[in-house]
Design a protein around this motif. Sequence first.
Motif, PDB file in Angstrom:
ATOM      1  N   MET A   1       0.821  -1.196   0.000  1.00 11.24           N
ATOM      2  CA  MET A   1       0.000   0.000   0.000  1.00 11.24           C
ATOM      3  C   MET A   1       0.864   1.259   0.000  1.00 11.24           C
ATOM      4  SD  MET A   1      -3.066  -0.886  -0.481  1.00 11.24           S
ATOM      5  CE  MET A   1      -3.672   0.761  -0.464  1.00 11.24           C
ATOM      6  N   VAL A   2       1.993   1.221   0.679  1.00  6.58           N
ATOM      7  CA  VAL A   2       2.880   2.389   0.679  1.00  6.58           C
ATOM      8  C   VAL A   2       3.314   2.695  -0.746  1.00  6.58           C
ATOM      9  CG1 VAL A   2       5.067   3.340   1.511  1.00  6.58           C
ATOM     10  CG2 VAL A   2       3.678   1.916   3.011  1.00  6.58           C
ATOM     11  N   THR A   3       3.560   1.653  -1.514  1.00 11.97           N
ATOM     12  CA  THR A   3       3.962   1.819  -2.909  1.00 11.97           C
ATOM     13  C   THR A   3       2.824   2.414  -3.733  1.00 11.97           C
ATOM     14  OG1 THR A   3       5.400  -0.095  -2.691  1.00 11.97           O
ATOM     15  CG2 THR A   3       4.879   0.620  -4.923  1.00 11.97           C
ATOM     16  N   LEU A   4       1.643   1.851  -3.603  1.00 11.30           N
ATOM     17  CA  LEU A   4       0.498   2.338  -4.378  1.00 11.30           C
ATOM     18  C   LEU A   4       0.104   3.757  -3.993  1.00 11.30           C
ATOM     19  CD1 LEU A   4      -1.677  -0.877  -4.560  1.00 11.30           C
ATOM     20  CD2 LEU A   4      -0.383   0.208  -6.413  1.00 11.30           C
ATOM     21  N   LEU A   5       0.343   4.140  -2.750  1.00  9.77           N
ATOM     22  CA  LEU A   5       0.051   5.518  -2.352  1.00  9.77           C
ATOM     23  C   LEU A   5       0.962   6.516  -3.061  1.00  9.77           C
ATOM     24  CD1 LEU A   5      -0.771   5.043   1.417  1.00  9.77           C
ATOM     25  CD2 LEU A   5      -2.323   5.799  -0.394  1.00  9.77           C
ATOM     26  N   GLY A   6       1.997   6.026  -3.703  1.00  9.14           N
ATOM     27  CA  GLY A   6       2.831   6.891  -4.538  1.00  9.14           C
ATOM     28  C   GLY A   6       2.031   7.537  -5.651  1.00  9.14           C
ATOM     29  N   GLY A   7       0.865   6.973  -5.962  1.00  7.86           N
ATOM     30  CA  GLY A   7      -0.029   7.595  -6.937  1.00  7.86           C
ATOM     31  C   GLY A   7      -0.500   8.969  -6.485  1.00  7.86           C
ATOM     32  N   VAL A  67      -1.140  15.848   3.034  1.00  7.64           N
ATOM     33  CA  VAL A  67      -2.456  16.482   3.013  1.00  7.64           C
ATOM     34  C   VAL A  67      -3.495  15.620   3.724  1.00  7.64           C
ATOM     35  CG1 VAL A  67      -4.310  17.280   1.490  1.00  7.64           C
ATOM     36  CG2 VAL A  67      -1.927  17.821   0.946  1.00  7.64           C
ATOM     37  N   LEU A  68      -3.435  14.317   3.513  1.00 10.14           N
ATOM     38  CA  LEU A  68      -4.376  13.398   4.143  1.00 10.14           C
ATOM     39  C   LEU A  68      -3.743  12.769   5.382  1.00 10.14           C
ATOM     40  CD1 LEU A  68      -5.679  11.552   0.945  1.00 10.14           C
ATOM     41  CD2 LEU A  68      -6.708  13.513   2.131  1.00 10.14           C
ATOM     42  N   LYS A  69      -4.558  12.440   6.361  1.00 10.20           N
ATOM     43  CA  LYS A  69      -4.070  11.820   7.599  1.00 10.20           C
ATOM     44  C   LYS A  69      -3.288  10.543   7.297  1.00 10.20           C
ATOM     45  CE  LYS A  69      -4.068  10.982  12.116  1.00 10.20           C
ATOM     46  NZ  LYS A  69      -2.697  10.946  12.591  1.00 10.20           N
ATOM     47  N   LEU A  70      -3.789   9.747   6.372  1.00  9.42           N
ATOM     48  CA  LEU A  70      -3.098   8.516   5.981  1.00  9.42           C
ATOM     49  C   LEU A  70      -1.678   8.812   5.508  1.00  9.42           C
ATOM     50  CD1 LEU A  70      -3.027   5.480   5.195  1.00  9.42           C
ATOM     51  CD2 LEU A  70      -4.028   6.166   3.023  1.00  9.42           C
ATOM     52  N   ASP A  71      -1.540   9.819   4.662  1.00  9.67           N
ATOM     53  CA  ASP A  71      -0.223  10.188   4.144  1.00  9.67           C
ATOM     54  C   ASP A  71       0.671  10.739   5.255  1.00  9.67           C
ATOM     55  OD1 ASP A  71      -1.223   9.482   1.666  1.00  9.67           O
ATOM     56  OD2 ASP A  71      -1.623  11.541   1.052  1.00  9.67           O
ATOM     57  N   GLN A  72       0.094  11.490   6.171  1.00 11.26           N
ATOM     58  CA  GLN A  72       0.857  12.080   7.274  1.00 11.26           C
ATOM     59  C   GLN A  72       1.497  11.012   8.149  1.00 11.26           C
ATOM     60  OE1 GLN A  72      -1.873  14.539   9.448  1.00 11.26           O
ATOM     61  NE2 GLN A  72      -2.408  15.739   7.658  1.00 11.26           N
ATOM     62  N   ASP A  73       0.815   9.899   8.312  1.00 13.58           N
ATOM     63  CA  ASP A  73       1.289   8.853   9.220  1.00 13.58           C
ATOM     64  C   ASP A  73       2.357   7.939   8.619  1.00 13.58           C
ATOM     65  OD1 ASP A  73      -0.476   9.817  11.102  1.00 13.58           O
ATOM     66  OD2 ASP A  73      -2.001   8.278  10.728  1.00 13.58           O
ATOM     67  N   LEU A  74       2.405   7.810   7.317  1.00  9.75           N
ATOM     68  CA  LEU A  74       3.306   6.845   6.670  1.00  9.75           C
ATOM     69  C   LEU A  74       4.774   6.951   7.087  1.00  9.75           C
ATOM     70  CD1 LEU A  74       1.951   6.687   3.014  1.00  9.75           C
ATOM     71  CD2 LEU A  74       1.798   4.913   4.767  1.00  9.75           C
ATOM     72  N   PRO A  75       5.374   8.150   7.113  1.00 10.74           N
ATOM     73  CA  PRO A  75       6.807   8.204   7.418  1.00 10.74           C
ATOM     74  C   PRO A  75       7.137   7.958   8.890  1.00 10.74           C
ATOM     75  CG  PRO A  75       6.008  10.351   6.657  1.00 10.74           C
ATOM     76  CD  PRO A  75       4.848   9.437   6.723  1.00 10.74           C
ATOM     77  N   PHE A  76       6.112   7.913   9.735  1.00 12.46           N
ATOM     78  CA  PHE A  76       6.370   7.847  11.173  1.00 12.46           C
ATOM     79  C   PHE A  76       5.891   6.547  11.819  1.00 12.46           C
ATOM     80  CE2 PHE A  76       5.683  12.235   9.802  1.00 12.46           C
ATOM     81  CZ  PHE A  76       6.981  12.694   9.971  1.00 12.46           C
ATOM     82  N   HIS A  77       5.383   5.627  11.036  1.00  9.66           N
ATOM     83  CA  HIS A  77       4.920   4.345  11.570  1.00  9.66           C
ATOM     84  C   HIS A  77       6.016   3.303  11.373  1.00  9.66           C
ATOM     85  CE1 HIS A  77       2.668   0.637  12.026  1.00  9.66           C
ATOM     86  NE2 HIS A  77       1.751   1.350  12.657  1.00  9.66           N
ATOM     87  N   GLY A  78       6.212   2.467  12.358  1.00  3.36           N
ATOM     88  CA  GLY A  78       7.273   1.464  12.323  1.00  3.36           C
ATOM     89  C   GLY A  78       7.216   0.508  11.145  1.00  3.36           C
ATOM     90  N   LEU A  79       6.025   0.230  10.648  1.00  4.30           N
ATOM     91  CA  LEU A  79       5.896  -0.706   9.528  1.00  4.30           C
ATOM     92  C   LEU A  79       6.081  -0.049   8.159  1.00  4.30           C
ATOM     93  CD1 LEU A  79       2.828  -2.792  10.771  1.00  4.30           C
ATOM     94  CD2 LEU A  79       5.247  -3.451  10.794  1.00  4.30           C
ATOM     95  N   THR A  80       6.036   1.260   8.092  1.00  5.04           N
ATOM     96  CA  THR A  80       6.083   1.937   6.789  1.00  5.04           C
ATOM     97  C   THR A  80       7.222   2.936   6.631  1.00  5.04           C
ATOM     98  OG1 THR A  80       4.491   3.592   7.585  1.00  5.04           O
ATOM     99  CG2 THR A  80       3.603   1.678   6.405  1.00  5.04           C
TER     100      THR A  80
END
Length: 103
Positions: A1-7, A67-80
């Motif tokens: 999902m991290v990859t696909l969010l690159g869209g 911009v989105l909460k989902l995007d905000q969390d990606l760089p700071f979560h241990g799995l992503t």
Amino acid sequence: MVTLLGGHTVGIAHCSNVNTDTMTMGFPIQLMATCASGPNKTVDLDQGSPEVVDNEFYTQISLGRGVLKLDQDLPFHGLTSAVVSQYRENLEVLRADFAKAMI
């Protein structure tokens, strides 16, 4: 999902979906000004290079400019966080992984 969010490098969001509560200082003010005309106004998900498919989206979210909460969390979560760092640093890896994920 991290990859696909690159869209999100070329995507937009309606202002009604923008979460300014956890953003870095100054950035929410910029978005609120853009969204002042109403919730149906749109903003670019990649504030750095919104019309180019590149890894700038991952740089922006790493700087707290998601911009989105989902995007905000990606760089700071241990799995992503490691994947975000890899894509931020290496566009070719992102391109190869994104192509595979789309298939």
